[in-house]
Write a protein that holds these residues in place. Structure first.
Motif, mmCIF file in Angstrom:
data_model
loop_
_atom_site.group_PDB
_atom_site.id
_atom_site.type_symbol
_atom_site.label_atom_id
_atom_site.label_comp_id
_atom_site.label_asym_id
_atom_site.label_seq_id
_atom_site.Cartn_x
_atom_site.Cartn_y
_atom_site.Cartn_z
ATOM 1 N N UNK A 11 0.792 -1.235 0.000
ATOM 2 C CA UNK A 11 0.000 0.000 0.000
ATOM 3 C C UNK A 11 0.826 1.288 0.000
ATOM 4 N N UNK A 12 2.129 1.191 0.085
ATOM 5 C CA UNK A 12 2.964 2.391 0.144
ATOM 6 C C UNK A 12 2.857 3.194 -1.154
ATOM 7 N N UNK A 13 3.100 4.488 -1.041
ATOM 8 C CA UNK A 13 3.114 5.363 -2.210
ATOM 9 C C UNK A 13 4.304 4.984 -3.091
ATOM 10 N N UNK A 14 4.119 4.845 -4.401
ATOM 11 C CA UNK A 14 5.238 4.451 -5.280
ATOM 12 C C UNK A 14 6.408 5.424 -5.185
ATOM 13 N N UNK A 15 7.592 4.867 -5.076
ATOM 14 C CA UNK A 15 8.805 5.677 -5.053
ATOM 15 C C UNK A 15 9.184 5.988 -6.497
ATOM 16 N N UNK A 16 9.355 7.256 -6.871
ATOM 17 C CA UNK A 16 9.585 7.579 -8.281
ATOM 18 C C UNK A 16 10.921 7.058 -8.794
ATOM 19 N N UNK A 17 10.907 6.647 -10.056
ATOM 20 C CA UNK A 17 12.122 6.197 -10.736
ATOM 21 C C UNK A 17 12.723 7.407 -11.440
ATOM 22 N N UNK A 18 13.838 7.927 -10.918
ATOM 23 C CA UNK A 18 14.408 9.157 -11.460
ATOM 24 C C UNK A 18 15.651 8.877 -12.299
ATOM 25 N N UNK A 19 16.252 9.966 -12.810
ATOM 26 C CA UNK A 19 17.410 9.824 -13.693
ATOM 27 C C UNK A 19 18.603 9.224 -12.969
ATOM 28 N N UNK A 33 17.379 -7.480 -9.354
ATOM 29 C CA UNK A 33 16.778 -7.032 -8.093
ATOM 30 C C UNK A 33 16.477 -5.554 -8.132
ATOM 31 N N UNK A 34 17.461 -4.761 -8.518
ATOM 32 C CA UNK A 34 17.237 -3.319 -8.568
ATOM 33 C C UNK A 34 16.222 -2.961 -9.644
ATOM 34 N N UNK A 35 16.294 -3.611 -10.801
ATOM 35 C CA UNK A 35 15.352 -3.316 -11.880
ATOM 36 C C UNK A 35 13.914 -3.523 -11.426
ATOM 37 N N UNK A 36 13.658 -4.625 -10.712
ATOM 38 C CA UNK A 36 12.295 -4.913 -10.255
ATOM 39 C C UNK A 36 11.852 -3.944 -9.165
ATOM 40 N N UNK A 37 12.716 -3.702 -8.178
ATOM 41 C CA UNK A 37 12.337 -2.827 -7.070
ATOM 42 C C UNK A 37 12.100 -1.399 -7.552
ATOM 43 N N UNK A 44 13.658 1.686 -1.576
ATOM 44 C CA UNK A 44 14.757 0.796 -1.217
ATOM 45 C C UNK A 44 15.422 1.213 0.085
ATOM 46 N N UNK A 45 15.384 2.511 0.414
ATOM 47 C CA UNK A 45 15.950 2.961 1.681
ATOM 48 C C UNK A 45 15.195 2.384 2.858
ATOM 49 N N UNK A 46 13.863 2.445 2.809
ATOM 50 C CA UNK A 46 13.037 1.873 3.876
ATOM 51 C C UNK A 46 13.197 0.358 3.920
ATOM 52 N N UNK A 47 13.300 -0.271 2.749
ATOM 53 C CA UNK A 47 13.479 -1.721 2.704
ATOM 54 C C UNK A 47 14.811 -2.124 3.317
#
Length: 374
Positions: A11-19, A33-37, A44-47
Motif C-alpha cells: 500500500x505504500x506510495x510508489x517511489x519515483x524512478x528518477x534519472x 533485483x534493482x530493476x524490479x524494485x 529501497x531505503x526503507x526496505x
C-alpha cells in the motif's frame, strides 16, 4: 502489469524512478533485483532499514538545502545568470528569455505540457528556459518520469540540458567521479528529450550539457560544457539490455511482497533473496540495498564482492573457496578444467608466492646465523 507491481510494493506510495536511479541501472544492467524494485516503486531505503542494513547512500539535509539555494541563485532574474553561463552575452537579458509555465495535473499532464512548451519554443525561434520540465522514458516496460534541473532552447532549435550540482569547482576543476556521475545522469535526460525531438520539426538535442557548480568556496556559479555522447551511447545500450520487468516479476514465487509495513524482516529477506542480484563494490555509491547485497555476497563467498574486474578474470570460478582450491592444485570447480587460463594463472601465482616466501625465509635465517656468529 501495474496491478502486479502494486501487489509487490504493497500500500505504500510508489517511489519515483528518477534519472539517478536509471543511470545506476544502466551502470549495472545485470541486477534484476534493482530493476524490479525500482520498476515497482519500492522505497529501497526503507526496505534496507527493515532488513537491518540501513543505507549510508544519499544526501544530508544540509547538502539538500544548500543545493536548492544554489539552484535558486542560478535561475534568479528569469535565468539571466544561466544565460550568461551559456555564453549568450549581452543579448541574453531576462526580458528576452522566455520562461513558460509548465504546471499541469499529474505526471502525464506535466509531460504533455513540457512537450508542448518545447515545440512552441522551437517554432518561436527565441531563447527559452524550461525550469524543471518533466520528461517520460520507458525502461524495461515501465514508465519513468524524469525532471532535469532545466532545459534551454536556443533560437536555432537546439535543446540543451542543464545540470546544477552543489559540489564545488576548485581551481578550475571538479571531482572527476562526481562529474562522471552528473554526466551519466544528464545522458538519461538527453535520451528522454530525443523522443520529444523526434516529433518536433526543426529540433535538435545537444550532446553537450551545461554543468553548473559553485566556484571554489563561494556561492558564485561556474559553468562548464560536458560532452555526453559516450554516456548517451552506453546508457542507451545498457537500458535496452535490461530484462523487462514483467519477465522478472513472472519468475517470482507466489506471495512475494516488499511491503515494509506488513511484512516481517524474515519475510522481506526471503522476498529480496527471491530476486537475483549482481552486486559489485560500485553499488555502495549508488544503491540503498548495497550493504545488504554485500553481506550476502560475502557470506556466500562470491567473488563479485571483490569487484567486476576480478570476477571477469576468474571466469567460471564463482566462489572464493573455488579460487583457493584451484590455486592449491585441487580439482577445479564444475565446468572448469586444469587448462583453464584462470586456473593456470592462479597456480602460477601460488608457485611464485611460495618461492618468494621461501627465499625471504632463507634470507632471514642467514641473517640470524650471521648475527649469532658475531
Amino acid at each position: 502489469m501495474r496491478q502486479k507491481l502494486a501487489e509487490l510494493r504493497g500500500p505504500a506510495v510508489p517511489h519515483p524512478l528518477d534519472a539517478r536511479a536509471l543511470a545506476a541501472l544502466a551502470a549495472n544492467p545485470g541486477c534484476r533485483r534493482r530493476a524490479l524494485l525500482d520498476g515497482a516503486g519500492v522505497d529501497k531505503g526503507a526496505l534496507a532499514s527493515a532488513l537491518g542494513s540501513p543505507a549510508a547512500y544519499g544526501q544530508s539535509q544540509f547538502a539538500f538545502a544548500r543545493g536548492h539555494a544554489f539552484e535558486a541563485r542560478v535561475k534568479a532574474d528569469g535565468g539571466l545568470e544561466l544565460m550568461r553561463l551559456l555564453g549568450v552575452g549581452e543579448g541574453g537579458t531576462a526580458g528576452e528569455v522566455r520562461v513558460p509555465e509548465l504546471a499541469a495535473a499529474g505526471p502525464e499532464g506535466r509531460v504533455a505540457r513540457t512537450a508542448l512548451a518545447l515545440r512552441e519554443a522551437t517554432a518561436a525561434g527565441a531563447w527559452t528556459l524550461l525550469d524543471h520540465p518533466l520528461l517520460a522514458l520507458e525502461v524495461a516496460g515501465s514508465p519513468a518520469y524524469l525532471e532535469p534541473d532545466a532545459v534551454v532552447v536556443d533560437p536555432d532549435g537546439r535543446w540543451t540540458v542543464v545540470e546544477i550540482k552543489s559540489f564545488p569547482v576548485l581551481d578550475g576543476a571538479a571531482d572527476p567521479a562526481k562529474v562522471g556521475a552528473a554526466a551519466r545522469q544528464a545522458a538519461v535526460y538527453v535520451l528522454a528529450l530525443e523522443r520529444v525531438a523526434a516529433l518536433t520539426e526543426g529540433a535538435e538535442v545537444g550532446r553537450s550539457v551545461l554543468l553548473v557548480c559553485p566556484r571554489d568556496f563561494t556561492n558564485q556559479p561556474a559553468g562548464s560544457v560536458v560532452d555526453v555522447r559516450k554516456q548517451v551511447s552506453v546508457t542507451r545500450r545498457q537500458l535496452d539490455r535490461l530484462t523487462r520487468i514483467e519477465d522478472i516479476a513472472a519468475a517470482l514465487p507466489d506471495g512475494v511482497s516488499f511491503d515494509v509495513e506488513g511484512r516481517s524482516a524474515r519475510e522481506l529477506t526471503a522476498a529480496v533473496e527471491a530476486v537475483p542480484h549482481a552486486y559489485a563494490p560500485e553499488c555502495l555509491a549508488a544503491c540503498e540495498l548495497a550493504f545488504h547485497c554485500r553481506a550476502r555476497a560475502r557470506a556466500a563467498g562470491a567473488v563479485e564482492a571483490l569487484g567486476r574486474s576480478v570476477r571477469g578474470e576468474l571466469g567460471g570460478l564463482a566462489t572464493v573457496d573455488a579460487v583457493l582450491a584451484a590455486a592449491r592444485g585441487d580439482a577445479p570447480a564444475d565446468g572448469v578444467d586444469d587448462a583453464d587460463p584462470a586456473v593456470v594463472a592462479l597456480r602460477r601465482a601460488r608457485a611464485l608466492r611460495t618461492e618468494a616466501l621461501a627465499e625471504a625465509a632463507a634470507r632471514t635465517a642467514a641473517g640470524r646465523e650471521a648475527a649469532a656468529c658475531r
